[in-house]
Design an enzyme around this catalytic site. Structure first.
Site: not given
Ligand code: PEP
Ligand code: MG
Length: 588
Positions: A199, A306, A342, A441, A464-465, A475, A512
């Site tokens: 993040h 978020r 979210r 995800e 991402n997840d 990650r 996203c």
């Molecule tokens: C993701 O997991 O791709 C996502 C957009 O959420 P975050 O990065 O907040 O886990």
């Molecule tokens: Mg995520």
């Protein structure tokens, strides 16, 4: 500079985390205790600074001896030993001589030379795989802090300190460190830890701060105030750049600025492919202050808001009214475009919702996302009511993070229904048709997308997840960053399956995760059928321009071919081939 010869250029290689070029002096922050002011001194002042150091050490020893006596008096003779080790450290000539030498060789003030020596020493200790050494660092930090407090401030800061523009080097930075930074003075940052999908990196990209992560030993090896170039495109920190390197980067910087300015002029154009298909490009945000960036980036809404920072940054979770205010502000600012809010995604790599009595053995597989919200229905209810209230003033949708199966969606929807009934009874207006989506995800959600689709209004793929869970690669762990491959065939198949399941049930799918902002992959993602790409505000104009340069029919054909490929690298190259041909000048 106090020295006359130009030091040799040194290049540290890391992982590019946020594009851009920063040029300026470096400032280093260590773990454990905060850095004092740093400034250069003249050679004639070296002796004076060494004397200041000696006096600070003497005063600290005196204080520790007094503490020792007091403790012995209260708890008995043998308890004073605790301070014995601290005092010994201040008598250790290896430490004392090194600081005196650092003052002379760096030509920096005594506080900072002391801090830099201790920081190197402590970092070395932290990296010894022996718990005894790691535990002792707390004692040494404590003594060091005492010494720093005991320097007599007999001079005003004279040159660069953290209040001047600088490139920040740190072992690691949390997302709240990044939010709290004084961005007026920050040219860029580099960390030893971290990854492209942390993040901290996501926020750096949102604010357009060049960043490099995974720079090993940089905290130990870098001297504050050294001149440097941070290359956020290639993932490089160059210390003491030569005049030729500087010239090269000045030119590169100017070229990138030219492209940025050209993109500015196209940012409001419709995001339609050459063969006339419309795609939505929206923005991801986490902080209310990002609304200003969204207003100027050409985004057609927010595809991912978020809410972790809003809910978890203070000491208590904000009330329903405070949340409703924040969500309404976003909804109003974006209207007539939509905002997808979210619900809280606590835990895992993000902040916990409450202090855990025991650390989780596997936080990524533990108490996070919708699991936490469902386990805290009172908290969840307040957030859902606040989101519903905001839906009266703009176009709002809600989505749930980390859904792994249908029962979670059913329970969350049931709670929404109850909140709607309550608000109706209370006469509070809201959108009765509030769209409800899930983030896809977790691989189980992607595999079962056909089972989820009849129960929701849209899917938003959180790559991402999804990537980390599909290929079992953390990650945020730089040791396995090489294995984190967005174009892994398994990931691509899951994306395809999710989108197809959505189409079969008449719902749209957006993306996203950070993958959506990587324009090397735009041909692949739109070819797979994504209808919306939600990206950091700084990427919106670039993704929009990429879409305008592509032919959807060609991308769809490539995406079908890709499904027969066995290697991530080949899949990436197939998308990249179209991207380079269509808008090579935009690629970083
Ligand atoms: C993701 O997991 O791709 C996502 C957009 O959420 P975050 O990065 O907040 O886990
Ligand atoms: Mg995520």
């Amino acid at each position: 500079m106090a020295t006359s010869t130009h030091p040799t250029e040194v290049v540290h290689e890391g992982i590019p985390a946020s594009p851009g070029i920063a040029m300026g002096p470096v400032h280093v922050i260590a773990r454990g205790f905060s850095a004092p002011e740093v400034f250069e001194i003249a050679l004639s002042e070296v002796l004076h600074e060494q004397e200041r150091f000696r006096l600070a050490v003497e005063l600290t020893k005196q204080q520790l001896t007094e503490l020792q006596t007091r403790l012995e008096h209260i708890a008995g003779d043998d308890h004073g030993d605790i301070f014995e080790a601290h005092i010994m450290m201040l008598e250790d000539s290896a430490v004392l001589d090194r600081v005196a030498a650092a003052i002379a060789s760096r030509c920096q003030n005594a506080e900072y030379a002391f801090y830099a020596v201790m920081q190197t020493f402590l970092e070395g200790m932290r990296r010894i795989p022996d718990p005894y050494f790691r535990e002792r660092t707390a004692d040494i930090e404590d003594v060091s802090q005492r010494v720093l407090r005991n320097f007599q401030a007999d001079s005003e800061p004279r040159q660069l300190g953290p209040n001047e523009t600088h490139i920040l080097i740190a072992y690691d930075l949390t997302p709240s460190d990044t939010v709290g930074m004084d961005r007026r003075h920050l040219l860029g940052f580099a960390t030893e830890q971290g990854s492209v999908n942390s993040h901290t990196a996501i926020l750096a990209r949102a604010f357009g701060i060049p960043a490099v992560v995974g720079l090993s030993r940089s905290v130990i090896d870098v001297t504050a105030l050294s001149s440097a170039i941070l290359d956020g495109y290639a993932g490089r920190l160059i210390l003491h750049p030569s005049p030729a390197t500087l010239a090269h980067y000045r030119q590169l910087h100017a070229e990138k600025e030219k492209i940025r300015n050209a993109l500015e002029s196209t940012r409001d154009a419709a995001t339609e492919t050459l063969d006339g298909h419309h795609l939505t490009v929206s923005a991801n945000i986490e902080l209310l202050e990002e609304l200003e960036l969204v207003a100027h980036c050409g985004a057609k809404g927010v595809g991912l808001y978020r809410t972790e920072f809003l809910l978890l940054n203070g000491s208590d979770i904000p009330s329903e009214a405070v949340q409703a205010d924040a969500y309404s502000r976003v909804a109003r600012a974006l209207a007539p475009h939509p905002v997808i809010i979210r619900t809280l995604d606590a835990g895992g790599d993000k902040l916990p919702v409450e202090p855990l009595t025991e650390p989780e053995p596997n936080p990524f597989l533990g108490w996070r996302g919708i699991r936490v919200s469902l386990a805290r229905p009172a908290m969840f209810r307040e957030q859902l009511r606040a989101i519903l209230r905001a839906s009266a003033v703009g176009k709002v949708a809600v989505m749930f993070p980390l859904v792994s199966g249908l029962s979670e969606v059913e329970r969350a929807r049931e709670l929404i229904r109850r909140c709607m009934d309550e608000l109706d009874r209370e006469g509070i207006p809201f959108d009765h048709q509030l769209p409800v989506g899930v983030m896809v995800e977790v691989p189980s959600a992607a595999v079962c997308a056909d089972l989820l689709a009849p129960h929701v209004d849209f899917f938003s793929i959180g790559t991402n997840d999804l990537i980390q869970y599909t290929v079992a690669v953390d990650r945020v762990n730089p040791h396995v960053a090489e294995l984190y491959r967005p174009t892994h065939p398994a990931v691509i198949r899951l994306i395809r399956h999710t989108i197809d399941a959505g189409i079969a049930h008449g719902i749209w799918t957006g993306i996203c995760g950070e993958m959506a902002g990587d324009i090397r992959l735009t041909p692949l993602l739109i070819g797979l059928g994504a209808k919306e790409l939600s990206v950091g505000p700084q990427r919106v104009a670039r993704v929009g321009q990429a879409i305008r340069s592509l032919n959807l029919a060609e991308c769809s054909a490539m995406a079908t071919d890709v499904l027969g490929q066995t290697r991530s690298y080949d899949i990436l190259n197939m998308s990249l081939e179209i991207a380079s041909r269509s808008y090579g000048y935009l690629l970083d």
